[in-house]
Enzyme design. Structure first.
Site, PDB file in Angstrom:
ATOM      1  N   GLU A  15     -34.568  -6.171 -79.525  1.00 28.73           N
ATOM      2  CA  GLU A  15     -34.706  -6.877 -80.807  1.00 28.73           C
ATOM      3  C   GLU A  15     -36.117  -7.416 -81.047  1.00 28.73           C
ATOM      4  OE1 GLU A  15     -30.283  -8.628 -81.511  1.00 28.73           O
ATOM      5  OE2 GLU A  15     -31.392  -9.598 -79.903  1.00 28.73           O
TER       6      GLU A  15
HETATM    7  C1  ACM Z   1     -28.901  -7.638 -76.941  1.00 30.00           C
HETATM    8  O1  ACM Z   1     -27.693  -7.827 -77.151  1.00 30.00           O
HETATM    9  N1  ACM Z   1     -29.811  -8.136 -77.756  1.00 30.00           N
HETATM   10  C2  ACM Z   1     -29.348  -6.868 -75.800  1.00 30.00           C
END
Ligand code: ACM
Length: 511
Positions: free
Chosen positions: A303
């Site tokens: 992310e």
């Molecule tokens: C994640 O769930 N951001 C790895």
């Protein structure tokens, strides 16, 4: 009646040697082979806490009625004499109990099966175990649980409680998500503000906290005694607000942002091409690698919505090389597959859905092309932070939630990414993110029973290629085994969600 289901468990109940084993007050634990004594001591501690029994441990052949632990080449479960690293045999008969394994880990998992066969209410005068023969070994080398100690902090004592609970399920890796926007939880001698400032709070303004290096070492050793490898994660270059808030010089304008206690993701990034950032990465990786006897160091990489693609790829390549220089195998969330030039053998962790979206399948396969393997954590079935049911007060629902026990059980790691089969799957992991999870009791209730489902997928035999996955994941049969397991959870005080698929034991009542 064991979770995860053993490869072979034959009840001797109908045969001539069907008499059960009775643990008499004079029973001993007889050990043979390197490492058997340590396994015996853990068995004795478990018999003491579970059943109030403390058999003596002797380094001599077993007598009638003893429990024997034998570790030697050829003692594993394979009839051809080949040894698997974690396999074991277990025989329970009137003459005695015998656990055989080629390794201490195998013997320890044999002990976990034995614990589940011992009646949970074993504190009385007579302790009887039904006669069985078990041949057992895991499908995957990596069976993991993850605890996010960054959003909400969990003390060493709380993490040890979780270690005890996952050991019973033969889960052999505990991934600790040590850093995120909301907190930095591992003390770094060369960057002490990370914990002084960045460790001072957590999600929703919670109390914060961090592990000293001594505490972390002790936690790692406690896990290792139970054949569980701690996998530390330092998430970067995103998910780094706690670090950025601790050191102004990590920020482009030299101004530290405020500490963050909310639940958004994707807003923070290290400056990727920067000498101070490079020194920071080298220092934190070096110190954490030195605290970690296990082979892995997880670099996150998920992310990174505030990092350009080119910067992200270059940064992950360089950071992963630093991990390799420190003698560890880097793990990254599957997005890291975007980077070229990763160290050979780097491991990816797949967290997209059981039906891959976007480029998630291709990014997972990039690790295999690089000579590495993949840990499967499909978020729509293996994420423990997702609500069980709509409207639950704890948990999130973004990953195609809710996630029922059935959802967590009826899937297969080798049927997600086309072309990614068991040869390149290192194993499975169930992550527990803790934005909404504030105590270890709540963490356990999110984890159990769904973690038992993922543990079984990681340990028990694979479905034949031609079989529908439902044919080896019979929820009704699994639920019967879980109901027995829950008697042990009740005895240990482990919290679990009383999901409707299972006829749970009656809750304890006032007497
Ligand atoms: C994640 O769930 N951001 C790895």
């Amino acid at each position: 009646m064991v979770v995860p289901r053993p490869v072979r468990l034959e009840s001797s109940g109908d045969s001539s040697d069907s008499a059960p084993f009775i643990l008499s007050p004079s029973a001993r634990i007889s050990v043979a082979g390197a490492g058997a004594d340590a396994v015996a001591r853990l068995l004795r501690a478990e018999l003491a806490s579970d059943c109030g029994r403390e058999p003596v441990i002797v380094d001599e052949p077993p007598a009638f009625g003893d429990i024997a632990i034998v570790i030697a080449p050829g003692e594993g479960p394979h009839e051809d004499g080949s040894d698997s690293a974690e396999g074991y045999t277990l025989e329970v008969a009137a003459e005695g109990v015998r656990i055989g394994a080629a390794t201490p880990a195998g013997a320890f998992w044999g002990v976990q099966t034995l614990r589940q066969l011992v009646p949970a209410s074993c504190g009385g005068d007579v302790l009887t175990i039904e006669a069985v023969r078990v041949h057992d070994h895991p499908r995957y080398a990596y069976r993991g649980a993850m605890l996010d100690v960054a959003r909400h902090f969990f003390t060493p004592a709380e993490v040890k409680r979780l270690i005890d609970a996952i050991a019973l399920l033969k889960v052999n890796h505990l991934h600790l998500h040590l850093t995120d926007d909301q907190g930095w939880r591992i003390h770094i001698e060369s960057w002490p503000e990370l914990t002084r400032v960045g460790g001072s709070t957590g999600s929703d303004g919670s109390r914060g906290g961090f592990y000293t290096q001594a505490e972390f070492r002790e936690l790692v050793a406690y896990a290792a005694e139970r054949h569980i490898t701690v996998v530390p994660e330092l998430d970067m270059p995103g998910h780094t607000n706690a670090a950025l808030a601790s050191y102004p010089e990590l920020n482009p304008d030299g101004v530290a942002p405020a500490l963050y206690t909310g639940a958004n993701v994707g807003f923070s990034t290290l400056q990727t091409a920067d000498a101070t950032t490079e020194r920071f990465v080298r220092d934190v990786v070096r110190e954490v690698a030195a605290l970690t006897p296990g082979p892995y160091l997880h670099l996150g990489g998920d992310e990174c919505l505030s990092t350009t693609e080119a910067d992200f790829a270059r940064f992950m390549r360089d950071a992963a090389r630093v991990v390799a220089e420190n003698g560890k195998i880097a793990i990254g969330w599957h997005e890291v597959g975007k980077a070229d030039g990763l160290p050979a053998g780097m491991v990816g962790q797949y967290w997209d859905f059981t039906t891959p979206r976007g480029r998630a399948d291709e990014l997972a396969l990039a690790f295999v092309r690089g000579g590495g393997s993949v840990i499967m954590s499909p978020s729509d079935v293996a994420y423990l932070d997702i609500v069980y049911e709509e409207g639950d007060p704890i948990g999130q629902d973004w990953a195609d939630g809710p996630t029922s026990l059935r959802d967590a059980y009826v899937w297969d790691p080798a049927r997600i990414v086309p072309g990614l089969g068991d040869a390149h799957i290192l194993g499975v992991e169930a992550p527990l993110w803790t934005e909404t999870v504030t105590s270890i009791e709540e963490a356990e209730e999110m984890a159990f029973p769904r973690l038992a489902a993922v543990a079984e997928i990681g340990w028990s035999a694979a479905p034949a290629d031609t079989d529908p996955v439902e044919s080896v994941r019979d929820v009704t049969e699994f639920a019967e085994r879980l109901a027995k397991l829950a008697e042990h959870w009740d005895a240990a005080g482990t919290q679990y969600r009383r999901v409707p698929e299972v006829s749970w034991p009656e809750p304890a009542r006032w007497s």
